[in-house]
Design a protein around this motif. Structure first.
Motif, mmCIF file in Angstrom:
data_model
loop_
_atom_site.group_PDB
_atom_site.id
_atom_site.type_symbol
_atom_site.label_atom_id
_atom_site.label_comp_id
_atom_site.label_asym_id
_atom_site.label_seq_id
_atom_site.Cartn_x
_atom_site.Cartn_y
_atom_site.Cartn_z
ATOM 1 N N PHE A 10 14.001 -54.561 44.978
ATOM 2 C CA PHE A 10 15.051 -53.631 45.414
ATOM 3 C C PHE A 10 15.693 -54.100 46.721
ATOM 4 N N ALA A 11 14.884 -54.534 47.655
ATOM 5 C CA ALA A 11 15.392 -54.952 48.965
ATOM 6 C C ALA A 11 16.278 -56.191 48.858
ATOM 7 N N LYS A 12 15.893 -57.132 48.020
ATOM 8 C CA LYS A 12 16.641 -58.382 47.858
ATOM 9 C C LYS A 12 17.666 -58.312 46.727
ATOM 10 N N SER A 13 17.612 -57.246 45.931
ATOM 11 C CA SER A 13 18.519 -57.036 44.796
ATOM 12 C C SER A 13 18.370 -58.101 43.712
ATOM 13 N N LYS A 14 17.178 -58.673 43.601
ATOM 14 C CA LYS A 14 16.948 -59.696 42.568
ATOM 15 C C LYS A 14 15.468 -60.010 42.463
ATOM 16 N N GLY A 15 15.106 -60.605 41.326
ATOM 17 C CA GLY A 15 13.737 -61.063 41.144
ATOM 18 C C GLY A 15 13.090 -60.482 39.911
ATOM 19 N N VAL A 16 11.839 -60.883 39.676
ATOM 20 C CA VAL A 16 11.100 -60.430 38.509
ATOM 21 C C VAL A 16 9.630 -60.214 38.894
ATOM 22 N N PHE A 17 9.067 -59.117 38.396
ATOM 23 C CA PHE A 17 7.656 -58.791 38.565
ATOM 24 C C PHE A 17 7.030 -58.749 37.184
ATOM 25 N N SER A 18 5.875 -59.385 37.043
ATOM 26 C CA SER A 18 5.144 -59.324 35.769
ATOM 27 C C SER A 18 3.694 -58.975 36.041
ATOM 28 N N ASN A 19 3.095 -58.287 35.100
ATOM 29 C CA ASN A 19 1.668 -57.991 35.159
ATOM 30 C C ASN A 19 1.208 -57.961 33.713
ATOM 31 N N VAL A 20 0.540 -59.023 33.300
ATOM 32 C CA VAL A 20 0.155 -59.220 31.909
ATOM 33 C C VAL A 20 -1.356 -59.146 31.798
ATOM 34 N N SER A 21 -1.827 -58.597 30.711
ATOM 35 C CA SER A 21 -3.273 -58.515 30.489
ATOM 36 C C SER A 21 -3.717 -59.592 29.508
ATOM 37 N N SER A 22 -5.017 -59.711 29.370
ATOM 38 C CA SER A 22 -5.597 -60.639 28.398
ATOM 39 C C SER A 22 -6.943 -60.074 27.977
ATOM 40 N N GLU A 23 -7.619 -60.807 27.122
ATOM 41 C CA GLU A 23 -8.938 -60.363 26.650
ATOM 42 C C GLU A 23 -9.908 -60.147 27.814
ATOM 43 N N LYS A 24 -9.884 -61.046 28.782
ATOM 44 C CA LYS A 24 -10.829 -60.962 29.903
ATOM 45 C C LYS A 24 -10.258 -60.269 31.136
ATOM 46 N N ALA A 25 -8.944 -60.211 31.250
ATOM 47 C CA ALA A 25 -8.287 -59.578 32.410
ATOM 48 C C ALA A 25 -7.476 -58.380 31.901
ATOM 49 N N LYS A 26 -8.123 -57.245 31.836
ATOM 50 C CA LYS A 26 -7.530 -56.039 31.238
ATOM 51 C C LYS A 26 -6.375 -55.488 32.077
ATOM 52 N N LYS A 45 -4.221 -52.877 34.191
ATOM 53 C CA LYS A 45 -4.640 -51.925 35.225
ATOM 54 C C LYS A 45 -3.582 -50.865 35.516
ATOM 55 N N LEU A 46 -2.325 -51.154 35.236
ATOM 56 C CA LEU A 46 -1.241 -50.240 35.599
ATOM 57 C C LEU A 46 -1.163 -49.077 34.619
ATOM 58 N N ARG A 47 -1.134 -47.858 35.152
ATOM 59 C CA ARG A 47 -1.099 -46.666 34.309
ATOM 60 C C ARG A 47 0.346 -46.257 34.019
ATOM 61 N N LEU A 48 0.614 -45.985 32.760
ATOM 62 C CA LEU A 48 1.961 -45.635 32.322
ATOM 63 C C LEU A 48 2.490 -44.402 33.047
ATOM 64 N N LEU A 49 1.737 -43.344 33.083
ATOM 65 C CA LEU A 49 2.219 -42.078 33.628
ATOM 66 C C LEU A 49 2.454 -42.133 35.130
ATOM 67 N N TYR A 50 1.551 -42.727 35.866
ATOM 68 C CA TYR A 50 1.582 -42.643 37.329
ATOM 69 C C TYR A 50 2.267 -43.810 38.022
ATOM 70 N N ARG A 58 -3.111 -47.568 30.024
ATOM 71 C CA ARG A 58 -2.836 -48.718 30.891
ATOM 72 C C ARG A 58 -2.155 -49.818 30.088
ATOM 73 N N LEU A 59 -1.267 -50.534 30.762
ATOM 74 C CA LEU A 59 -0.529 -51.582 30.069
ATOM 75 C C LEU A 59 0.008 -52.604 31.051
ATOM 76 N N GLY A 60 0.429 -53.728 30.504
ATOM 77 C CA GLY A 60 1.105 -54.753 31.270
ATOM 78 C C GLY A 60 2.609 -54.583 31.118
ATOM 79 N N VAL A 61 3.353 -55.117 32.079
ATOM 80 C CA VAL A 61 4.796 -54.900 32.111
ATOM 81 C C VAL A 61 5.523 -56.108 32.692
ATOM 82 N N CYS A 62 6.837 -56.064 32.567
ATOM 83 C CA CYS A 62 7.727 -56.958 33.294
ATOM 84 C C CYS A 62 8.919 -56.124 33.736
#
Length: 143
Positions: free
Chosen positions: A64-80, A82-87, A123-127
């Motif tokens: 938001f501050a830079k008005s550009k970029g990408v954030f990702s948080n992906v899960s896997s079999e061993k790295a579940k 963590k981000l909660r959909l509702l909150y 919980r889910l991963g996102v971009c």
């Protein structure tokens, strides 16, 4: 300066379609998720600037501050996931989309705002981020 009132620094926060800044969350998932590993390699080879705080909120607020970029948080079999959909995912996703950015579920080509909240602890991963950067994420993760 009067510090008792909020000061408006910009009339609007608009996320540009492109921006070579990446914030990869849950990097452990890259060890056993080959597509995520390839995406991180792409960002590095294309000389994107790394922004990594270890937290979704500061990394997305940086977008938001830079008005550009990408954030990702992906899960896997061993790295579940963590981000909660509702909150966490839905509220921040709404702000991203209201700022002309894009969001997607880590494994399905759909906005996080289209996901049903059927469990308070789902919980889910996102971009999140610049629309063309999220499109690159989808190319690597869904094709």
């Amino acid at each position: 300066k009067d510090r008792t009132c909020w000061e408006l620094s910009r009339d609007a926060i608009i996320i540009q379609p492109t921006g070579k800044v990446f914030a990869p969350g849950n990097l452990r998932a890259a060890n056993d998720n080959a597509k995520y590993g390839a995406l991180i390699d792409h960002w590095m080879k294309e000389r994107y600037t790394l922004r990594y705080s270890g937290g979704m909120v500061p990394d997305v607020y940086h977008i938001f501050a830079k008005s550009k970029g990408v954030f990702s948080n992906v899960s896997s079999e061993k790295a579940k996931a963590k981000l909660r959909l509702l909150y966490e995912v839905a509220p921040i996703g709404l702000m991203v989309e209201c700022s002309q950015g894009a969001t997607t579920h880590e494994a399905y080509d759909m906005s996080v705002l289209d996901l049903e909240i059927d469990d308070l602890d789902r919980r889910l991963g996102v971009c999140f981020g610049s629309s063309e950067e999220v499109a690159i994420y989808k190319k690597f993760m869904f094709e």
